[in-house]
Write a protein that holds these residues in place. Structure first.
Motif, mmCIF file in Angstrom:
data_model
loop_
_atom_site.group_PDB
_atom_site.id
_atom_site.type_symbol
_atom_site.label_atom_id
_atom_site.label_comp_id
_atom_site.label_asym_id
_atom_site.label_seq_id
_atom_site.Cartn_x
_atom_site.Cartn_y
_atom_site.Cartn_z
ATOM 1 N N THR A 243 -2.432 -0.122 4.265
ATOM 2 C CA THR A 243 -1.699 0.905 3.741
ATOM 3 C C THR A 243 -0.271 0.840 3.414
ATOM 4 O O THR A 243 0.573 1.406 2.974
ATOM 5 C CB THR A 243 -2.561 1.932 2.970
ATOM 6 O OG1 THR A 243 -2.905 2.505 4.033
ATOM 7 C CG2 THR A 243 -3.436 1.523 2.329
ATOM 8 N N THR A 271 1.772 -2.008 -3.484
ATOM 9 C CA THR A 271 1.987 -1.161 -2.209
ATOM 10 C C THR A 271 3.426 -1.383 -1.407
ATOM 11 O O THR A 271 4.059 -0.505 -1.418
ATOM 12 C CB THR A 271 0.823 -0.725 -0.778
ATOM 13 O OG1 THR A 271 -0.469 -0.259 -2.757
ATOM 14 C CG2 THR A 271 0.950 0.256 -0.238
ATOM 15 N N LYS A 274 6.390 -0.834 -3.874
ATOM 16 C CA LYS A 274 6.654 0.113 -3.777
ATOM 17 C C LYS A 274 7.206 0.985 -2.220
ATOM 18 O O LYS A 274 8.658 1.930 -2.501
ATOM 19 C CB LYS A 274 5.475 1.076 -4.480
ATOM 20 C CG LYS A 274 5.177 2.219 -4.473
ATOM 21 C CD LYS A 274 4.174 3.485 -4.794
ATOM 22 C CE LYS A 274 4.453 5.336 -4.895
ATOM 23 N NZ LYS A 274 2.961 5.863 -4.370
ATOM 24 N N ASN B 121 -3.641 5.912 -6.869
ATOM 25 C CA ASN B 121 -2.104 6.707 -5.644
ATOM 26 C C ASN B 121 -1.822 8.255 -6.444
ATOM 27 O O ASN B 121 -2.512 8.049 -7.825
ATOM 28 C CB ASN B 121 -1.263 5.722 -6.492
ATOM 29 C CG ASN B 121 -0.578 4.185 -5.640
ATOM 30 O OD1 ASN B 121 -0.546 4.480 -4.444
ATOM 31 N ND2 ASN B 121 -0.982 3.308 -6.099
ATOM 32 N N VAL B 122 -0.834 8.940 -5.996
ATOM 33 C CA VAL B 122 -0.798 9.965 -6.333
ATOM 34 C C VAL B 122 0.701 9.803 -6.722
ATOM 35 O O VAL B 122 1.362 10.294 -5.639
ATOM 36 C CB VAL B 122 -0.982 11.392 -5.469
ATOM 37 C CG1 VAL B 122 -0.763 12.415 -5.916
ATOM 38 C CG2 VAL B 122 -2.765 11.241 -5.341
ATOM 39 N N ASP B 123 1.576 9.232 -7.506
ATOM 40 C CA ASP B 123 2.797 9.187 -7.949
ATOM 41 C C ASP B 123 3.600 10.383 -8.233
ATOM 42 O O ASP B 123 3.737 10.863 -9.090
ATOM 43 C CB ASP B 123 2.460 8.145 -9.034
ATOM 44 C CG ASP B 123 2.303 6.568 -8.163
ATOM 45 O OD1 ASP B 123 2.852 6.351 -7.795
ATOM 46 O OD2 ASP B 123 2.066 5.717 -9.309
ATOM 47 N N PRO B 211 -1.922 4.382 -1.075
ATOM 48 C CA PRO B 211 -2.906 4.683 -1.993
ATOM 49 C C PRO B 211 -4.130 4.884 -0.850
ATOM 50 O O PRO B 211 -4.249 4.315 -0.180
ATOM 51 C CB PRO B 211 -2.374 3.054 -2.173
ATOM 52 C CG PRO B 211 -1.785 2.927 -0.899
ATOM 53 C CD PRO B 211 -1.180 3.441 -0.427
#
Lengths: 447, 285
Positions: A243, A271, A274, B121-123, B211
């Motif tokens: 992660t 991920t 991102k 996910n905490v976006d 995540p």
């Protein structure tokens, strides 16, 4: 320890066991029968059609596992949805065999938890307890590789989808047939695209998941890129479930490549993309495996913009009866638009390639049974060996050589890129191959 | 190379603060109660999911949600202590180990059934500060700041308040503390509650940048054990320093070798510390 505590402890453990059992929702398989030696399959006595004077309906059991939990959940769900759509459509009429028997299909399926050991237990259970006639693979190369051994040992045909790794089909198997373009051809198109977009680009960083499929892909891509004169400035793997990509991103920044390629599956790929965006990695081109073609990839917002991904299929694909005719190949099944519309009507979204792959697995099995005119394993295998067909999913033809039996030789990848439409909404566009593109690639990425 | 080292070290240290925060909970529970809390990782995940649910359902920003999570996790800690741990507190270690393991299994079992194992996910919008080669993300900076504030709060609680003194007295000698009129049950419950709270708070902060799934706790829990042994089991400050060391190692090692070597080196270090200085760098009690 007091008596009351002992009672609480025992009850707690029982509750935990019961709950974990609920979560898995799959009974533990019973003891497996010793596998039969690998040999050309004998006729399946349970499914051999028995000629009868009046048409009878026969139900064929198709077994597969899907990943309802675990890392493969997102693409596996798409694949299963594709299969379910096919089941619904084929059972509306059934397949009529030459002796008049009408064949209907039924699925037996379990949650494999994205776990190889579960896959082997469950496929053994499917064959022995659920008496399957044909098998479809789970999603992902690793899980399929585990399942393929069982299919081959028990002499059942397995159509694999969602499983691109080449290695599975180079083990001498005779009954495992691959629908996906093999991993060795997954990222080579991205290298070609980069060459076309920017002949001055020379440095590529490859960061990939350390699993069977991704490793196969990047090894082939690395060799291909080097043969084209590219310098691989970073080549490193990360564990499944990673992660935190900061260590890799810092290395990438240090190596200053023109392009980044790699990734693995959905969770890690999204991920990675991102976190590269958050750190504003200055790179001109990013191509990642598996994650970008998924619609959910857009959930990462701006970070998705410009990311390229190889896709087995896209709704814009130009496969049609006319193109089949032009290429001198037989056409089979619904048109691309009919498939997309039916999927959209059933699930309220456009199918991603995993869904199309699932649908195609059913369709190809159906076609093989029709061609064979029988449910006999040997005859269906012969039909699959001889198959050369264009469907809404694309061109399908299997390698019949001894070295790579079942490997997909005809299907082609397309490359998508997340771009923005006039209203600023993220949309997928096909950017490669040139003859199938729906938009020009955005290059270089501006961050 | 220097630039990469600086960027990696900064990333590692920022993460190390959060690791330290999580490990303080593990360390506190061990130090005061001699209980190895195997539900620690699962509790961290509860913190992550609480953040996720409050954010996605009610739109509460993770940093605003943190005080709510802190209070809820403190109460949850009391509950776990009273139902699962208290009755075996004086039993051999295996009993408390099993009791907390059972809690862990229950959390994971219920969590898997309710949330599945889909990554969440905490976006939240992420700001960044560019300082030369170093990119500082706002989520990491705020998490570090909160970790420092919580550590300071814990220190003040332990050294400046009556309940804190009671905790230290019980940690030092449970029987003697009881003779001095300190309620062992209340003190132990408070310690377990605080430990649980620290784990959940760390989980809530981690949720803002990585995540997670309901199964994510195991990795953090293993890191927690390494950190506690590194810093000294039972010493919260040691846990914070252990967290920083582990974070720094995770930053520095990948500069010189493949990232896959990080866990190898971490666990070699773990074994070495156990061999050479079993009480940890700062020593326990």
């Amino acid at each position: 320890m007091t008596r009351a505590f002992r009672v609480i402890l025992v009850l707690s453990m029982l509750a935990a066991l019961a709950l974990s059992g609920c979560a898995k929702a799959t009974p533990a398989p019973t003891a497996t029968q010793p596998p039969k030696p690998t040999s050309p399959p004998a006729a399946q006595p349970t499914v051999a059609p028995t000629p009868k004077p009046t048409p009878v309906t026969k139900t064929v059991v198709i077994g597969f596992t899907s990943s309802k939990t675990g890392s493969q959940e997102v693409p596996s769900t798409g694949q299963t949805r594709g299969l379910e759509l096919w089941l619904e459509q084929v059972n509306a009429k059934g397949v009529t065999l030459p002796d008049g028997t009408i064949v209907k299909f039924e699925f037996k399926t379990y949650d494999d938890e994205s776990n190889k050991e579960r896959v082997q237990q469950l496929y053994t259970k499917l064959i022995n307890d659920d008496k399957t006639n044909f098998l479809i693979s789970p999603y992902s190369s690793g899980l399929t590789d585990a399942a393929a051994v069982i299919a081959e040992q028990y002499g059942q045909i397995m159509i694999t989808t969602g499983a691109a790794s080449d290695a599975t089909y180079k083990k001498g198997y005779q009954l495992v047939f691959q629908l996906y373009t093999p991993a060795s051809r997954y990222l080579t198109g991205a290298v070609d695209l980069l060459a076309k977009l920017d002949p001055t680009a020379k440095k590529i960083a490859i960061v990939h998941e350390n699993d069977k499929f991704s490793t196969d892909v990047v090894n082939a891509a690395k060799a291909y890129a080097e043969s084209k004169g590219y310098e691989i400035v970073l080549f490193e793997g990360y564990d499944s479930g990673t992660t935190d990509f900061a260590p890799f991103i810092n290395k990438i920044i240090g190596a200053a490549p023109d392009a980044i390629m790699g990734g693995g599956h959905f969770a890690d790929g999204s991920t990675f993309a991102k976190q590269m965006y958050e750190k504003q990695v200055k790179v001109k081109f990013i191509a990642l495996l598996v994650a970008p073609p998924e619609l959910k990839f857009a959930d990462i917002g701006e970070a998705a913009f410009g990311i390229i991904g190889p896709s087995q299929w896209e709704p814009q694909a130009a496969y049609s009866e006319a193109s089949a005719k032009a290429a001198g190949i037989q056409w089979y099944g619904p048109s691309v638009a009919d498939f997309v519309n039916a999927y959209n009507a059933k699930y309220g979204e456009n199918p991603a390639y995993h869904a199309a792959g699932g649908y195609a697995a059913g369709l190809i099995l159906q076609k093989a049974i029709e061609d064979a005119g029988s449910l006999d394993t040997a005859k269906v295998k012969a039909a699959l060996d001889a198959m050369d067909v264009l469907t809404c999913y694309g061109h399908v033809k299997f390698d019949t050589s001894a070295e790579a039996h079942g490997l997909q030789v005809a299907h082609e990848m397309v490359y998508i890129q997340w771009q923005k439409d006039a209203s600023g909404k993220l949309v997928k566009q096909v950017v490669w191959p040139a003859e199938g593109k729906s938009a020009d690639a955005i290059y270089p990425l501006s961050r | 190379m220097t630039e990469q080292l600086l960027a990696s070290l900064t990333d590692g240290l920022l993460l190390g603060f959060v690791y330290g925060l999580a490990s303080m909970g593990l360390s506190l529970i061990w130090g005061v109660m001699r209980v190895i809390n195997l539900a620690h990782g699962a509790t961290m995940v509860l913190g992550m999911f609480a953040t996720y649910l409050l954010f996605s359902t009610f739109g509460i920003h993770p940093y605003v949600a943190l005080p709510i999570i802190v209070v809820l996790s403190l109460l949850f800690g009391f509950l776990v202590y009273a139902t699962a741990v208290h009755r075996v507190i004086n039993a051999p270690y295996l009993s408390t180990l099993l009791a907390t393991f059972a809690v862990n299994m229950m959390i994971i079992g219920i969590g898997t059934a309710v949330f599945t194992t889909t990554p969440r996910n905490v976006d939240i919008p992420v700001g960044r500060i560019q300082a030369g080669p170093v990119t500082l993300l706002s989520t990491r900076l705020v998490a570090t700041l909160i970790a420092v504030i919580v550590t300071a709060g814990l220190y003040l609680l332990l050294y400046r308040t009556r309940p804190g003194k009671a905790i230290r007295a019980v940690a030092n000698n449970r029987a003697a503390a009881r003779l001095m009129g300190i309620s062992a049950f209340r003190t132990l419950a408070l310690s377990f509650g605080l430990g649980t709270m620290l784990a959940a708070a760390a989980g809530a902060l981690i949720a803002t940048f990585f995540p997670f799934t309901i199964l994510s706790g195991a990795g953090y829990q293993t890191k927690g054990f390494v950190i506690c042994v590194l810093g000294g089991l039972g010493n919260p400050t040691g846990a914070l320093i252990g967290g920083l060391i582990l974070g720094a190692l995770e930053g520095i090692i990948p500069v010189f070798m493949a990232v896959n070597w990080v866990p190898v080196i971490e666990f070699v270090l773990f074994v070495l510390i156990l061999l050479v200085k079993p009480s940890g760098l700062l020593g326990a009690r």
